[in-house]
Write a protein that holds these residues in place. Sequence first.
Motif, short mmCIF file in Angstrom:
data_model
loop_
_atom_site.label_atom_id
_atom_site.label_comp_id
_atom_site.label_asym_id
_atom_site.label_seq_id
_atom_site.Cartn_x
_atom_site.Cartn_y
_atom_site.Cartn_z
N ALA A 222 -9.52 4.02 -2.08
CA ALA A 222 -9.83 3.45 -0.75
C ALA A 222 -8.65 3.58 0.19
O ALA A 222 -8.58 2.88 1.20
N TYR A 223 -7.72 4.48 -0.12
CA TYR A 223 -6.44 4.53 0.60
C TYR A 223 -6.59 4.66 2.11
O TYR A 223 -5.87 4.02 2.87
N GLU B 154 -7.97 1.27 -5.95
CA GLU B 154 -7.35 1.01 -4.65
C GLU B 154 -6.91 2.31 -3.98
O GLU B 154 -7.03 2.46 -2.77
N MET B 155 -6.36 3.22 -4.79
CA MET B 155 -5.94 4.51 -4.22
C MET B 155 -7.12 5.27 -3.64
O MET B 155 -7.00 5.99 -2.66
N LYS C 26 0.83 -1.20 0.00
CA LYS C 26 0.00 0.00 0.00
C LYS C 26 0.87 1.26 0.00
O LYS C 26 0.61 2.20 -0.76
N GLN D 213 3.40 10.28 -9.53
CA GLN D 213 2.66 10.58 -10.75
C GLN D 213 1.82 11.84 -10.64
O GLN D 213 1.64 12.55 -11.62
N LYS E 217 -7.86 -2.19 4.06
CA LYS E 217 -8.37 -3.12 3.05
C LYS E 217 -9.10 -4.25 3.76
O LYS E 217 -8.77 -4.63 4.86
N LEU F 106 -6.48 11.01 -12.92
CA LEU F 106 -6.16 9.64 -12.53
C LEU F 106 -4.65 9.52 -12.43
O LEU F 106 -3.92 10.36 -12.95
N PHE F 107 -4.18 8.46 -11.78
CA PHE F 107 -2.75 8.20 -11.78
C PHE F 107 -2.45 7.51 -13.10
O PHE F 107 -2.84 6.36 -13.29
N PRO F 108 -1.82 8.21 -14.03
CA PRO F 108 -1.87 7.79 -15.43
C PRO F 108 -1.11 6.49 -15.71
O PRO F 108 -1.46 5.78 -16.64
N ARG F 109 -0.10 6.19 -14.91
CA ARG F 109 0.68 4.98 -15.19
C ARG F 109 0.32 3.84 -14.25
O ARG F 109 1.04 2.86 -14.14
N MET F 110 -0.79 3.98 -13.58
CA MET F 110 -1.30 2.87 -12.78
C MET F 110 -2.49 2.25 -13.50
O MET F 110 -3.14 2.91 -14.31
N ARG G 205 -13.34 5.96 -8.27
CA ARG G 205 -12.26 6.11 -7.29
C ARG G 205 -12.76 6.89 -6.06
O ARG G 205 -12.46 6.53 -4.92
N GLU H 295 -5.67 -0.26 -9.71
CA GLU H 295 -4.83 0.41 -8.72
C GLU H 295 -5.36 1.81 -8.40
O GLU H 295 -5.26 2.29 -7.26
#
Lengths: 309, 248
Positions: free
Chosen positions: B108-109, B105-106, A180, A190, B113, B94-98, B154, B102
């Motif tokens: 729900a950071y 998931e971010m 995490k 990013q 979990k 968005l996180f472009p390279r995830m 998200r 994922e």
Amino acid sequence: MTTFDLFLQQAINGLSLGAMYALLALGFTLVYGILELINFSHFNVFMVGSFIALWTLQQFGLFGQETILVGLPLAGVLLVTFTVTMLATGVIGVGIERFLLRPLRDVKGPAAMITTIGVSYILFNIILLTVGADSKNFPNPLPPLQIAIGGAVLRLREVLIWIIATLLMLALTFFVQRTKLGRAMRATAQDPEAARMMGVEVDRVIMTAFFLGSALAGASGLIFGLYYNFTSFLIGFNAGLRGFTAAVLGGIGNVPGAMLGGLIIGLVEAFGGQLIGSAWADVIIFAILVLVLVFRPAGLLGRLAPNRS
Amino acid sequence: MSEPTDPILEFQAVNTYYGDLHVLKNVCYTIGRGEIVSLLGGNASGKSTTMKTIMGVVRPASGRVLFDGAEIQDMPTSERVRRGIAPVLEARRLFPRMTVYENLEMGAYTRPKGAGFAQDLERVYTLFPRVQERRGQIAGTLSGGEQQMVAIGRALMARPRLICMDEPSMGLSPLYVEQVFDIIRHINAQGTTIFMVEQNASMALSIAHRAYVLQTGQVVLSGTAKDLRENPAIREAYLGELQVPGAA
């Protein structure tokens, strides 16, 4: 030695150097990826790491090359030395970030980068003043096992360096990809603002990057000692510059890029030294860097512009 | 106007600056639990700053921001998310390279979990079958409309009580705009309060219960969406497309 034997020997040497540079490059890349800061203190965190490793080995009564360990005692000593060194350099890295760089976080311009250069010199001089200017013999408890592959020699220490470096890089990759906090680290690299708005505590992520990068620099410093059988207050500059070059070559901010870059620099140094003399190896390394940057400014695996709005 | 009696979010005389620039001037909002509230206004009117002030990316110089009755203006962003505020950011972000997964998931950071993660994921996938299809894809390679679905998904993964949306229709084709607004209405009907900045005033007023109009950092008008739709000043300034002869 035949030409092939020479080739093989230099490949062995190059992979060992490459492992060392790759571990160093990762520290530059982790911090740059998140803060866009070139952390020059990393050079001498590496150097301090090799001294911490030296002192730790001495605590086990190991001095120079006279004591040889095998089996469990060897594994135990190495495990403890790597752990102590990495924890210590990790804490040094976190301290540098927390007390010297965080206050400058929102200052625009080169203030933070200049600070890292200053910190680098402070570490350099602390070691010079306390340990002295002489090179120190680095304990090497490894049995002198080696096998001949044709005319080339593969020593136990090289195999060990490869295994340890590979394990560390796999562990880092697992951390970054699968945990995490690692995911938060990638998200922050990013898009820091978006990551923050997901609830990521960015300070914690930055601290983690410094801890991991500095711990890997410590491991690299220990590997330096095992590989060259000495250490000195001076080793930070050359190795650090190669590590940094490796990070830029692979694409700074990119984790696999740092590993690839390190390997390439190590191999170029070994083969370049063999082919046209070690004095020229630096020229070749930096010529390659310049060429890569001219034709691929983002580095081998990098992206030119971070995706930010 | 009819002020909501059970507010989930309140701005009380909030002033926000960027350096010397006074962006929000004595702004007051009251967002009631279960409402959809739109924030209208031109460029540089302070709409995005409002969103950033709610999320804690920008801190107000004075005034109070209350969420669920508690003052949050000095709380770190992570604590606000934990308390139940989630953003849908301008231009998706968005996180472009995830991967899509994922990114979810971010969202729900801040939640451990396991604590209903699978259930929330299921809810997002049900709402957006397309997101489920694309879950393994790198987010930066999705179309704008798909990205907006992931961005909303998200936010939902945080299991928020309030979603702050900044320009959810921006850059989307008309088909996607319709779809996004349907989804917003649907999410609201399931109990989540929505505070929404939107350029597309006619769309925004068509689904909102109430709206505020911001002009150079000041609230110049507020009321029910119905009242605002019929307000001549609004029709002229923001609903230009309704100024067709015969349209009422």
